[in-house]
Scaffold this motif. Structure first.
Motif, PDB file in Angstrom:
ATOM      1  N   LYS A   8      30.415  69.277  14.877  1.00 18.12           N
ATOM      2  CA  LYS A   8      29.154  68.830  15.464  1.00 18.12           C
ATOM      3  C   LYS A   8      28.606  67.658  14.652  1.00 18.12           C
ATOM      4  O   LYS A   8      28.301  67.800  13.459  1.00 18.12           O
ATOM      5  CB  LYS A   8      28.150  69.979  15.496  1.00 18.12           C
ATOM      6  CG  LYS A   8      28.560  71.140  16.390  1.00 18.12           C
ATOM      7  CD  LYS A   8      27.532  72.264  16.346  1.00 18.12           C
ATOM      8  CE  LYS A   8      27.876  73.375  17.326  1.00 18.12           C
ATOM      9  NZ  LYS A   8      29.175  74.011  16.999  1.00 18.12           N
ATOM     10  N   ASP A  32      31.743  66.938  18.837  1.00 18.06           N
ATOM     11  CA  ASP A  32      30.618  67.335  19.680  1.00 18.06           C
ATOM     12  C   ASP A  32      29.404  66.567  19.166  1.00 18.06           C
ATOM     13  O   ASP A  32      28.942  66.800  18.046  1.00 18.06           O
ATOM     14  CB  ASP A  32      30.407  68.846  19.569  1.00 18.06           C
ATOM     15  CG  ASP A  32      29.271  69.344  20.439  1.00 18.06           C
ATOM     16  OD1 ASP A  32      28.667  68.535  21.168  1.00 18.06           O
ATOM     17  OD2 ASP A  32      28.980  70.549  20.385  1.00 18.06           O
ATOM     18  N   ARG A  34      25.504  64.776  19.192  1.00 14.36           N
ATOM     19  CA  ARG A  34      24.105  64.695  19.595  1.00 14.36           C
ATOM     20  C   ARG A  34      23.531  63.408  19.034  1.00 14.36           C
ATOM     21  O   ARG A  34      24.033  62.867  18.035  1.00 14.36           O
ATOM     22  CB  ARG A  34      23.308  65.884  19.059  1.00 14.36           C
ATOM     23  CG  ARG A  34      23.676  67.214  19.694  1.00 14.36           C
ATOM     24  CD  ARG A  34      23.496  68.369  18.732  1.00 14.36           C
ATOM     25  NE  ARG A  34      22.178  68.402  18.112  1.00 14.36           N
ATOM     26  CZ  ARG A  34      21.921  69.040  16.959  1.00 14.36           C
ATOM     27  NH1 ARG A  34      22.881  69.677  16.311  1.00 14.36           N
ATOM     28  NH2 ARG A  34      20.704  69.046  16.454  1.00 14.36           N
ATOM     29  N   GLU A  45      16.106  67.470  15.196  1.00 13.62           N
ATOM     30  CA  GLU A  45      17.416  67.949  15.645  1.00 13.62           C
ATOM     31  C   GLU A  45      18.070  68.834  14.592  1.00 13.62           C
ATOM     32  O   GLU A  45      18.692  69.848  14.915  1.00 13.62           O
ATOM     33  CB  GLU A  45      18.320  66.761  15.969  1.00 13.62           C
ATOM     34  CG  GLU A  45      17.985  66.037  17.256  1.00 13.62           C
ATOM     35  CD  GLU A  45      18.219  66.912  18.474  1.00 13.62           C
ATOM     36  OE1 GLU A  45      19.224  67.652  18.498  1.00 13.62           O
ATOM     37  OE2 GLU A  45      17.390  66.857  19.404  1.00 13.62           O
ATOM     38  N   GLU A  47      16.453  70.625  12.419  1.00 14.01           N
ATOM     39  CA  GLU A  47      15.689  71.869  12.443  1.00 14.01           C
ATOM     40  C   GLU A  47      16.153  72.768  13.577  1.00 14.01           C
ATOM     41  O   GLU A  47      16.238  73.997  13.434  1.00 14.01           O
ATOM     42  CB  GLU A  47      14.191  71.547  12.599  1.00 14.01           C
ATOM     43  CG  GLU A  47      13.272  72.747  12.491  1.00 14.01           C
ATOM     44  CD  GLU A  47      13.116  73.248  11.074  1.00 14.01           C
ATOM     45  OE1 GLU A  47      12.891  74.469  10.907  1.00 14.01           O
ATOM     46  OE2 GLU A  47      13.237  72.444  10.140  1.00 14.01           O
ATOM     47  N   ARG A  48      16.452  72.153  14.707  1.00 13.83           N
ATOM     48  CA  ARG A  48      16.872  72.923  15.895  1.00 13.83           C
ATOM     49  C   ARG A  48      18.259  73.525  15.695  1.00 13.83           C
ATOM     50  O   ARG A  48      18.495  74.691  15.996  1.00 13.83           O
ATOM     51  CB  ARG A  48      16.862  72.013  17.129  1.00 13.83           C
ATOM     52  CG  ARG A  48      17.181  72.728  18.430  1.00 13.83           C
ATOM     53  CD  ARG A  48      16.946  71.813  19.618  1.00 13.83           C
ATOM     54  NE  ARG A  48      17.867  70.701  19.657  1.00 13.83           N
ATOM     55  CZ  ARG A  48      19.099  70.777  20.191  1.00 13.83           C
ATOM     56  NH1 ARG A  48      19.532  71.922  20.709  1.00 13.83           N
ATOM     57  NH2 ARG A  48      19.882  69.725  20.211  1.00 13.83           N
ATOM     58  N   GLU A  49      19.193  72.741  15.188  1.00 12.92           N
ATOM     59  CA  GLU A  49      20.564  73.220  14.936  1.00 12.92           C
ATOM     60  C   GLU A  49      21.204  72.324  13.881  1.00 12.92           C
ATOM     61  O   GLU A  49      21.345  71.116  14.105  1.00 12.92           O
ATOM     62  CB  GLU A  49      21.409  73.197  16.212  1.00 12.92           C
ATOM     63  CG  GLU A  49      22.815  73.716  15.996  1.00 12.92           C
ATOM     64  CD  GLU A  49      23.686  73.598  17.246  1.00 12.92           C
ATOM     65  OE1 GLU A  49      24.806  74.135  17.238  1.00 12.92           O
ATOM     66  OE2 GLU A  49      23.236  72.960  18.216  1.00 12.92           O
ATOM     67  N   VAL A  50      21.593  72.898  12.762  1.00 14.85           N
ATOM     68  CA  VAL A  50      22.193  72.117  11.678  1.00 14.85           C
ATOM     69  C   VAL A  50      23.587  71.659  12.095  1.00 14.85           C
ATOM     70  O   VAL A  50      24.446  72.483  12.406  1.00 14.85           O
ATOM     71  CB  VAL A  50      22.267  72.937  10.377  1.00 14.85           C
ATOM     72  CG1 VAL A  50      22.942  72.124   9.276  1.00 14.85           C
ATOM     73  CG2 VAL A  50      20.878  73.363   9.931  1.00 14.85           C
ATOM     74  N   PRO A  51      23.831  70.338  12.099  1.00 18.90           N
ATOM     75  CA  PRO A  51      25.157  69.845  12.475  1.00 18.90           C
ATOM     76  C   PRO A  51      26.145  69.974  11.322  1.00 18.90           C
ATOM     77  O   PRO A  51      25.778  70.359  10.209  1.00 18.90           O
ATOM     78  CB  PRO A  51      24.893  68.372  12.805  1.00 18.90           C
ATOM     79  CG  PRO A  51      23.760  68.013  11.899  1.00 18.90           C
ATOM     80  CD  PRO A  51      22.906  69.251  11.778  1.00 18.90           C
ATOM     81  N   ASP A  52      27.398  69.652  11.587  1.00 19.09           N
ATOM     82  CA  ASP A  52      28.403  69.639  10.522  1.00 19.09           C
ATOM     83  C   ASP A  52      28.311  68.364   9.697  1.00 19.09           C
ATOM     84  O   ASP A  52      28.713  68.352   8.523  1.00 19.09           O
ATOM     85  CB  ASP A  52      29.808  69.773  11.118  1.00 19.09           C
ATOM     86  CG  ASP A  52      30.007  71.121  11.791  1.00 19.09           C
ATOM     87  OD1 ASP A  52      29.736  72.153  11.144  1.00 19.09           O
ATOM     88  OD2 ASP A  52      30.416  71.151  12.971  1.00 19.09           O
TER      89      ASP A  52
END
Length: 239
Positions: A8, A32, A34, A45, A47-52
């Protein structure tokens, strides 16, 4: 990240022309993706979902890239961050690394090079619970570098290293098993405006090899990659 799962990636940049093209390219390359339009949106973003991994521009409204890094690190989040900096601004490059970015890339950049950087950073950060960038000490074989005290040891023996050579050693240990061209090392540590000759790098490499005890017959740490540059050969772990 589970095996087979698409990594991500979060792109944070206020230039829509870049984000649209880059998101499509990274998507085709197996990521993937964003997108956030500036640093403030990027923090939301995360905060909403930690990316890789985050690819983040430096110059943005509201929250710039350096402030983005500071705020992420202040939350003790050690997710990998690659900053996109402006060509010719050596202070931006050094600040990017000093403030906790894992790597940087000059604009304009080759998207294929960005892919290589992303994969290299993901490989490094996947090896252990504590990322090298977050570690106070770096260890390789019997070599220890204390990043806070700016001191180096082999076994129990402290080594005498000039400040610029220590910066170079730290950079190489933070990016082990990667080939770094002389130009890239000049850009990252000296700035092209500081030294126009790659001999500045060669002199510091020679100093490090002498101090570390590396030689042509028995290279333990710093390897010359013919026509390409240098590589820190030994595995590095957070100490």
């Amino acid at each position: 990240m589970d095996a087979g799962e698409r990594p991500k990636i979060l792109i944070v940049d206020d230039d829509e022309a870049i984000t649209v093209a880059l998101a499509a390219f990274l998507g085709r390359s197996g990521f993937d993706v964003r997108v956030a339009a500036d640093g403030r949106a990027g923090l939301g973003e995360v905060e909403r979902e930690v990316p890789d991994l985050v690819v983040c521009d430096v110059l943005m409204p509201h929250v710039d890239g350096r402030e983005f890094v500071r705020r992420v690190r202040a939350r003790q989040l050690w997710l990998p961050i690659i900053l996109l900096t402006q060509v010719g601004e050596s202070w931006e490059r050094s600040a990017a690394l000093d403030e906790g970015a894992d790597d940087y890339l000059n604009k304009p950049f080759d998207p294929h090079e960005l892919i290589s950087r992303i994969r290299a950073v993901l490989r490094r950060t996947a090896r252990g619970a504590v990322p090298l960038r977050a570690a106070e000490r770096l260890r390789s074989l019997d070599l220890t570098l204390d990043r806070t005290a700016r001191r180096v040891w082999r076994g129990e023996n402290e080594l005498t290293v000039t400040p610029k050579a220590l910066m170079l050693l730290e950079y190489l240990m933070l990016h082990p098993e990667e080939v770094h061209s002389r130009d890239r090392l000049l850009s990252a540590l000296w700035g092209f405006d500081f030294a126009s000759s790659s001999r500045a790098v060669d002199h510091r490499i020679a100093e490090l090899r002498r101090v570390l005890g590396d030689n042509v017959a028995e290279v333990q740490f710093i390897e010359t990659v013919q026509s390409l540059g240098y590589r820190f050969l030994a595995p590095v772990v957070a100490g």
